[in-house]
Design a protein around this motif. Structure first.
Motif, PDB file in Angstrom:
ATOM      1  N   PRO A 102       0.912  -1.215   0.016  1.00  0.00           N
ATOM      2  CA  PRO A 102      -0.168   0.022   0.187  1.00  0.00           C
ATOM      3  C   PRO A 102       0.980   1.200   0.027  1.00  0.00           C
ATOM      4  O   PRO A 102       0.432   2.319  -0.289  1.00  0.00           O
ATOM      5  N   LEU A 103       2.203   1.206   0.393  1.00  0.00           N
ATOM      6  CA  LEU A 103       2.979   2.279   0.377  1.00  0.00           C
ATOM      7  C   LEU A 103       3.893   2.247  -0.904  1.00  0.00           C
ATOM      8  O   LEU A 103       4.965   3.049  -0.935  1.00  0.00           O
ATOM      9  N   ALA A 104       3.461   1.506  -1.946  1.00  0.00           N
ATOM     10  CA  ALA A 104       4.433   1.355  -3.151  1.00  0.00           C
ATOM     11  C   ALA A 104       4.371   2.800  -3.711  1.00  0.00           C
ATOM     12  O   ALA A 104       3.422   3.657  -4.157  1.00  0.00           O
ATOM     13  N   GLY A 105       5.660   3.400  -4.230  1.00  0.00           N
ATOM     14  CA  GLY A 105       5.854   4.671  -4.756  1.00  0.00           C
ATOM     15  C   GLY A 105       6.005   5.700  -3.741  1.00  0.00           C
ATOM     16  O   GLY A 105       6.281   7.117  -4.195  1.00  0.00           O
ATOM     17  N   CYS A 106       5.717   5.527  -2.530  1.00  0.00           N
ATOM     18  CA  CYS A 106       5.771   6.809  -1.665  1.00  0.00           C
ATOM     19  C   CYS A 106       6.495   6.273  -0.174  1.00  0.00           C
ATOM     20  O   CYS A 106       6.637   7.097   0.666  1.00  0.00           O
ATOM     21  N   ASP A 107       7.246   5.247  -0.140  1.00  0.00           N
ATOM     22  CA  ASP A 107       8.084   5.063   0.915  1.00  0.00           C
ATOM     23  C   ASP A 107       9.677   5.197   0.709  1.00  0.00           C
ATOM     24  O   ASP A 107      10.139   4.273  -0.323  1.00  0.00           O
ATOM     25  N   PRO A 108       9.963   6.243   1.168  1.00  0.00           N
ATOM     26  CA  PRO A 108      11.644   6.600   0.849  1.00  0.00           C
ATOM     27  C   PRO A 108      12.636   5.519   1.357  1.00  0.00           C
ATOM     28  O   PRO A 108      13.753   5.461   0.774  1.00  0.00           O
ATOM     29  N   GLU A 109      12.194   4.559   2.234  1.00  0.00           N
ATOM     30  CA  GLU A 109      12.797   3.390   2.529  1.00  0.00           C
ATOM     31  C   GLU A 109      12.979   2.163   1.621  1.00  0.00           C
ATOM     32  O   GLU A 109      13.508   1.215   1.697  1.00  0.00           O
ATOM     33  N   ALA A 110      12.063   2.261   0.582  1.00  0.00           N
ATOM     34  CA  ALA A 110      11.826   0.972  -0.469  1.00  0.00           C
ATOM     35  C   ALA A 110      12.953   0.853  -1.212  1.00  0.00           C
ATOM     36  O   ALA A 110      13.649   2.132  -1.416  1.00  0.00           O
ATOM     37  N   CYS A 111      13.315  -0.133  -1.496  1.00  0.00           N
ATOM     38  CA  CYS A 111      14.518  -0.631  -2.859  1.00  0.00           C
ATOM     39  C   CYS A 111      13.941  -0.005  -3.944  1.00  0.00           C
ATOM     40  O   CYS A 111      14.999   0.449  -4.847  1.00  0.00           O
ATOM     41  N   PHE A 112      12.740  -0.274  -4.516  1.00  0.00           N
ATOM     42  CA  PHE A 112      12.236  -0.064  -5.782  1.00  0.00           C
ATOM     43  C   PHE A 112      10.860   0.555  -5.664  1.00  0.00           C
ATOM     44  O   PHE A 112      10.147   0.055  -5.141  1.00  0.00           O
ATOM     45  N   ASP A 113      10.755   1.399  -6.686  1.00  0.00           N
ATOM     46  CA  ASP A 113       9.060   1.816  -7.017  1.00  0.00           C
ATOM     47  C   ASP A 113       8.529   1.110  -7.892  1.00  0.00           C
ATOM     48  O   ASP A 113       8.709   1.083  -9.022  1.00  0.00           O
ATOM     49  N   THR A 114       7.799   0.082  -7.200  1.00  0.00           N
ATOM     50  CA  THR A 114       7.067  -1.054  -7.774  1.00  0.00           C
ATOM     51  C   THR A 114       5.810  -0.491  -8.856  1.00  0.00           C
ATOM     52  O   THR A 114       5.406  -1.287  -9.837  1.00  0.00           O
ATOM     53  N   THR A 115       5.529   0.757  -8.522  1.00  0.00           N
ATOM     54  CA  THR A 115       4.304   1.169  -9.297  1.00  0.00           C
ATOM     55  C   THR A 115       4.726   1.318 -10.957  1.00  0.00           C
ATOM     56  O   THR A 115       3.907   1.002 -11.880  1.00  0.00           O
ATOM     57  N   GLN A 116       6.014   1.264 -11.232  1.00  0.00           N
ATOM     58  CA  GLN A 116       6.335   1.474 -12.898  1.00  0.00           C
ATOM     59  C   GLN A 116       6.438   0.233 -13.395  1.00  0.00           C
ATOM     60  O   GLN A 116       6.328  -0.091 -14.600  1.00  0.00           O
ATOM     61  N   LEU A 117       6.086  -1.067 -12.536  1.00  0.00           N
ATOM     62  CA  LEU A 117       5.881  -2.299 -13.160  1.00  0.00           C
ATOM     63  C   LEU A 117       4.504  -2.687 -13.343  1.00  0.00           C
ATOM     64  O   LEU A 117       4.119  -3.716 -14.049  1.00  0.00           O
TER      65      LEU A 117
END
Ligand code: SF4
Length: 439
Positions: A102-117
């Protein structure tokens, strides 16, 4: 669209659980105009409109598709996929579940922005006729390494981002979660091709009655499925030591509720859940307005049957939480209604042996602290994709068997007590664990 005891049931797939405030308003309007007004949040981060009026199915679908929801949103580029075909797909309950954090694309700690997939994966899922044979429950998780992810739900195929040699790779596995250890890893650009190959391998190996990856893996083994998938790939997945030893960082699912800062300036998200996953059209409208006023005009439906408002400024957070509570949503993970899930029950499902939602409401009044309970009207377990710590399985009206989650027992777990009323269940849940079931 499928039939249910309380009228038609329209499932609205939301890739990654995301919808705009405008789309939420369209769902609310469609539910109000063409159905009973009741809307449910599902454990695959989708929505469903209940009580669709007989004869209104076409108008409801049209309203949703005009808002960019449903097959039309995803397939305009596919040759020959005209409006009639899209409507047929909708009528055939053509759901495939692509789940993101639910935090895809807005969590700065994530490794990758999965919304682009999302777009390339949806293109492949809907671009090959063969994939229409996948079960509507077939679920794919693409985890970007966010601080909130559905690691407690098993997925048919999962991929999870990890740091790998100054870059990012996606570990992957079958019939489980990123906590189970990876079969291998691929680059982000290879993710769609890997998913495609695994789906073809699944369909090649699945017998007619095998609808989920866990069943195929139980017969052939996950490594054999991957080996079969290799014939559809022109690259070999990575299997170096760093991939084999990788483990997914744990997540705290309590963070699905309440206010949480994600950035140094305090901007973050507010999470809430409607009691027992159901809200009315007016509440969905109000959530959309909150997101427009204080967030980024989007909502994220969570796999815990709740909702997140992303990008809320620090100064607005307490007001947003107060408004969510005024709307009747739960924002405290310790609240009884944050620890109860229930399927539709006899009010909406002919298979149910009890009115699970009404019984869950009664149980909330006396639910012991720390107890997380799932009430299921039958063995199909529609409300829970995972195994809950405690399950009350209906045996008759107002009467349940109680199961405790236990690694040694399949299904709902170990049978602890039989034929309990809701009051007796609350008393039994308050007792310390016993080794001998009282059956
Ligand atoms: S779990 Fe059984 S009773 Fe409950 S909604 Fe699903 S099919 Fe119906």
């Amino acid at each position: 669209m499928v039939a249910a005891r309380d009228g038609g049931l329209c499932r609205i797939r939301l890739p990654g659980g995301r919808l705009t405030a405008t789309q939420a308003q369209a769902v609310a309007q469609a539910a109000r105009t063409h159905a009973s007004g009741a809307i449910e949040l599902t454990n695959r981060a989708n929505l469903q409109v209940r009580g669709v009026c007989a004869g209104s199915e076409h108008a409801l679908s049209e309203t949703l598709m005009r808002a960019g929801l449903g097959p039309e949103a995803d397939v305009p580029a596919i040759p020959g996929h005209d409006a009639a075909a899209r409507e047929n797909a909708c009528a055939a309950d053509d759901l495939r579940n692509l789940m993101l954090s639910p935090l895809a694309g807005c969590d700065p700690e994530a490794c990758f922005d999965t919304t682009q997939l999302v777009a390339p994966i949806l293109d492949l899922l809907q671009g090959e006729a063969r994939f229409a044979a996948l079960s509507p429950k077939f679920a794919l998780l693409v985890d970007g390494g966010e601080r909130l992810a559905a690691l407690d739900h098993p997925h048919d195929i999962w991929l999870a981002a990890l740091a790998h040699e100054d870059s990012v790779a996606f570990a992957f596995g079958l019939a489980g979660t990123p906590c189970d250890g990876a079969l291998g890893a691929v680059t982000p650009a290879q993710v769609p091709a890997l998913i495609r190959a695994l789906l073809h391998a699944f369909l090649d190996l699945a017998q007619d009655d095998k609808r989920r990856m866990r069943e195929v893996c139980a017969v052939h083994g996950a490594h054999a499925v991957l080996q079969h998938a290799q014939r559809y790939l022109d690259f070999a997945p990575l299997r170096d030591e760093s991939v084999c030893r990788w483990t997914r960082a744990s997540v705290e699912t309590a963070a699905r509720l309440g206010a949480h800062a994600l950035h140094a300036d305090g901007t973050g998200y507010a999470g809430a859940q409607p009691p027992l996953a159901r809200l009315d059209a007016g509440t969905l409208d109000a959530l959309a307005s909150l997101a427009q006023t204080h967030g980024d005009a989007t909502l994220r439906i969570t796999p815990w049957q709740g909702v997140i408002l992303p990008n809320v400024a620090a100064g607005a957070m307490s007001l947003v939480l107060a408004q969510l509570r005024t709307l009747g949503l739960v924002t405290d993970p310790a609240a009884p209604l944050a620890r109860l899930i229930a399927c539709t029950g006899s009010a909406g499902c002919a298979k149910s042996r009890a009115d699970t939602k009404a019984d869950a409401q009664r149980l909330a009044a006396s639910l012991p602290a720390q107890a997380d309970v799932h009430l299921s009207g039958c063995e199909r377990s529609c409300a829970a994709a995972h195994r809950a710590p405690w399950t009350l399985l209906a045996v008759a009206h107002g009467c349940y068997d109680l199961y405790a989650r236990d690694a040694a027992h399949a299904g709902f777990g170990r049978l602890v007590a039989s034929h309990l009323t809701i009051e007796a269940a609350a008393q039994r849940l308050a007792q310390p664990p016993r080794s001998t079931p009282d059956v």
